[in-house]
Design a protein around this motif. Structure first.
Motif, PDB file in Angstrom:
ATOM      1  N   GLY A  24       0.812  -1.213   0.000  1.00 41.68           N
ATOM      2  CA  GLY A  24       0.000   0.000   0.000  1.00 41.68           C
ATOM      3  C   GLY A  24       0.845   1.263   0.000  1.00 41.68           C
ATOM      4  N   LEU A  25       1.929   1.249   0.777  1.00 37.20           N
ATOM      5  CA  LEU A  25       2.808   2.417   0.809  1.00 37.20           C
ATOM      6  C   LEU A  25       3.492   2.647  -0.534  1.00 37.20           C
ATOM      7  CD1 LEU A  25       4.423   2.115   4.350  1.00 37.20           C
ATOM      8  CD2 LEU A  25       2.717   3.761   3.569  1.00 37.20           C
ATOM      9  N   CYS A  26       3.898   1.570  -1.192  1.00 36.19           N
ATOM     10  CA  CYS A  26       4.514   1.710  -2.520  1.00 36.19           C
ATOM     11  C   CYS A  26       3.501   2.248  -3.527  1.00 36.19           C
ATOM     12  CB  CYS A  26       5.060   0.372  -2.991  1.00 36.19           C
ATOM     13  SG  CYS A  26       6.588  -0.117  -2.192  1.00 36.19           S
ATOM     14  N   TYR A  27       2.268   1.750  -3.446  1.00 35.24           N
ATOM     15  CA  TYR A  27       1.244   2.214  -4.373  1.00 35.24           C
ATOM     16  C   TYR A  27       0.861   3.667  -4.108  1.00 35.24           C
ATOM     17  CZ  TYR A  27       0.435  -2.513  -6.179  1.00 35.24           C
ATOM     18  OH  TYR A  27       0.578  -3.723  -6.788  1.00 35.24           O
ATOM     19  N   LEU A  28       0.949   4.108  -2.862  1.00 32.35           N
ATOM     20  CA  LEU A  28       0.659   5.507  -2.562  1.00 32.35           C
ATOM     21  C   LEU A  28       1.822   6.427  -2.919  1.00 32.35           C
ATOM     22  CD1 LEU A  28      -1.160   5.221   0.874  1.00 32.35           C
ATOM     23  CD2 LEU A  28      -2.149   5.847  -1.325  1.00 32.35           C
ATOM     24  N   ALA A  29       3.038   5.923  -2.813  1.00 28.96           N
ATOM     25  CA  ALA A  29       4.210   6.745  -3.100  1.00 28.96           C
ATOM     26  C   ALA A  29       4.416   6.959  -4.595  1.00 28.96           C
ATOM     27  CB  ALA A  29       5.452   6.107  -2.495  1.00 28.96           C
ATOM     28  N   ALA A  30       3.967   6.024  -5.423  1.00 28.73           N
ATOM     29  CA  ALA A  30       4.192   6.129  -6.867  1.00 28.73           C
ATOM     30  C   ALA A  30       3.541   7.373  -7.475  1.00 28.73           C
ATOM     31  CB  ALA A  30       3.715   4.857  -7.562  1.00 28.73           C
ATOM     32  N   LEU A  65       8.451   1.761  -8.083  1.00 31.85           N
ATOM     33  CA  LEU A  65       7.690   1.614  -6.845  1.00 31.85           C
ATOM     34  C   LEU A  65       6.461   0.724  -7.043  1.00 31.85           C
ATOM     35  CD1 LEU A  65       7.855   5.214  -5.394  1.00 31.85           C
ATOM     36  CD2 LEU A  65       8.765   3.153  -4.338  1.00 31.85           C
ATOM     37  N   THR A  66       5.807   0.857  -8.172  1.00 32.91           N
ATOM     38  CA  THR A  66       4.647   0.017  -8.458  1.00 32.91           C
ATOM     39  C   THR A  66       5.052  -1.449  -8.587  1.00 32.91           C
ATOM     40  OG1 THR A  66       3.632   1.874  -9.600  1.00 32.91           O
ATOM     41  CG2 THR A  66       2.705  -0.286 -10.016  1.00 32.91           C
ATOM     42  N   VAL A  67       6.135  -1.704  -9.278  1.00 31.64           N
ATOM     43  CA  VAL A  67       6.623  -3.082  -9.426  1.00 31.64           C
ATOM     44  C   VAL A  67       7.060  -3.637  -8.074  1.00 31.64           C
ATOM     45  CG1 VAL A  67       8.483  -4.470 -10.438  1.00 31.64           C
ATOM     46  CG2 VAL A  67       7.235  -2.828 -11.839  1.00 31.64           C
ATOM     47  N   LEU A  68       7.715  -2.817  -7.268  1.00 36.17           N
ATOM     48  CA  LEU A  68       8.140  -3.250  -5.939  1.00 36.17           C
ATOM     49  C   LEU A  68       6.947  -3.621  -5.068  1.00 36.17           C
ATOM     50  CD1 LEU A  68      10.524  -3.622  -3.974  1.00 36.17           C
ATOM     51  CD2 LEU A  68      10.164  -1.246  -3.298  1.00 36.17           C
ATOM     52  N   GLY A  69       5.882  -2.833  -5.125  1.00 36.55           N
ATOM     53  CA  GLY A  69       4.679  -3.161  -4.376  1.00 36.55           C
ATOM     54  C   GLY A  69       4.052  -4.456  -4.831  1.00 36.55           C
ATOM     55  N   THR A  70       4.024  -4.679  -6.129  1.00 36.81           N
ATOM     56  CA  THR A  70       3.463  -5.919  -6.657  1.00 36.81           C
ATOM     57  C   THR A  70       4.308  -7.124  -6.258  1.00 36.81           C
ATOM     58  OG1 THR A  70       2.593  -4.688  -8.529  1.00 36.81           O
ATOM     59  CG2 THR A  70       2.717  -7.070  -8.769  1.00 36.81           C
ATOM     60  N   LEU A  71       5.619  -6.987  -6.357  1.00 34.53           N
ATOM     61  CA  LEU A  71       6.491  -8.101  -5.995  1.00 34.53           C
ATOM     62  C   LEU A  71       6.455  -8.397  -4.505  1.00 34.53           C
ATOM     63  CD1 LEU A  71       9.621  -7.503  -8.236  1.00 34.53           C
ATOM     64  CD2 LEU A  71       7.852  -9.238  -8.482  1.00 34.53           C
ATOM     65  N   THR A  72       6.283  -7.376  -3.678  1.00 30.39           N
ATOM     66  CA  THR A  72       6.202  -7.586  -2.236  1.00 30.39           C
ATOM     67  C   THR A  72       5.012  -8.465  -1.891  1.00 30.39           C
ATOM     68  OG1 THR A  72       7.203  -5.435  -1.849  1.00 30.39           O
ATOM     69  CG2 THR A  72       6.005  -6.402  -0.026  1.00 30.39           C
ATOM     70  N   ALA A  73       3.871  -8.203  -2.503  1.00 28.69           N
ATOM     71  CA  ALA A  73       2.690  -9.015  -2.245  1.00 28.69           C
ATOM     72  C   ALA A  73       2.864 -10.437  -2.774  1.00 28.69           C
ATOM     73  CB  ALA A  73       1.468  -8.370  -2.865  1.00 28.69           C
ATOM     74  N   LEU A  74       3.484 -10.557  -3.936  1.00 31.33           N
ATOM     75  CA  LEU A  74       3.675 -11.903  -4.504  1.00 31.33           C
ATOM     76  C   LEU A  74       4.631 -12.742  -3.665  1.00 31.33           C
ATOM     77  CD1 LEU A  74       3.892 -11.140  -8.323  1.00 31.33           C
ATOM     78  CD2 LEU A  74       2.055 -12.297  -7.102  1.00 31.33           C
ATOM     79  N   VAL A  75       5.707 -12.145  -3.203  1.00 29.16           N
ATOM     80  CA  VAL A  75       6.668 -12.886  -2.391  1.00 29.16           C
ATOM     81  C   VAL A  75       6.048 -13.308  -1.060  1.00 29.16           C
ATOM     82  CG1 VAL A  75       8.835 -12.646  -1.111  1.00 29.16           C
ATOM     83  CG2 VAL A  75       8.707 -11.917  -3.475  1.00 29.16           C
ATOM     84  N   ALA A  76       5.266 -12.442  -0.457  1.00 27.37           N
ATOM     85  CA  ALA A  76       4.606 -12.794   0.804  1.00 27.37           C
ATOM     86  C   ALA A  76       3.614 -13.926   0.597  1.00 27.37           C
ATOM     87  CB  ALA A  76       3.919 -11.581   1.400  1.00 27.37           C
TER      88      ALA A  76
END
Length: 81
Positions: A24-30, A65-76
């Motif tokens: 969520g923070l990555c998606y808001l920061a983008a 940042l958007t890719v990082l947010g997506t990858l964070t959710a996928l890895v979790a």
């Protein structure tokens, strides 16, 4: 002592909650990066070439940042399985 070690080994939450917060923070920061970059470039009095380069750099950071947010959710999600 055994009870204390058992309490210390308990897990308060799984990895999904911090991953969702990070996502969520990555998606808001983008979009914030893009808005602030446009605002800063418009006020700086930069040339057209500098504005284009600045916007391209801000777009790259925003996409990252958007890719990082997506990858964070996928890895979790993969760690949970």
């Amino acid at each position: 002592m055994k009870a204390l070690s058992r309490i210390a080994s308990l897990q308060l939450s799984d990895d999904l909650l911090p991953a969702r917060i990070g996502q969520g923070l990555c998606y808001l920061a983008a979009p914030a990066v893009l808005i602030l970059a446009v605002r800063a470039l418009s006020r700086s009095g930069a040339s057209h070439a500098e504005i284009v380069i600045g916007l391209l750099a801000a777009s790259a950071v925003s996409i990252g940042l958007t890719v990082l947010g997506t990858l964070t959710a996928l890895v979790a999600e993969l760690r949970r399985r």
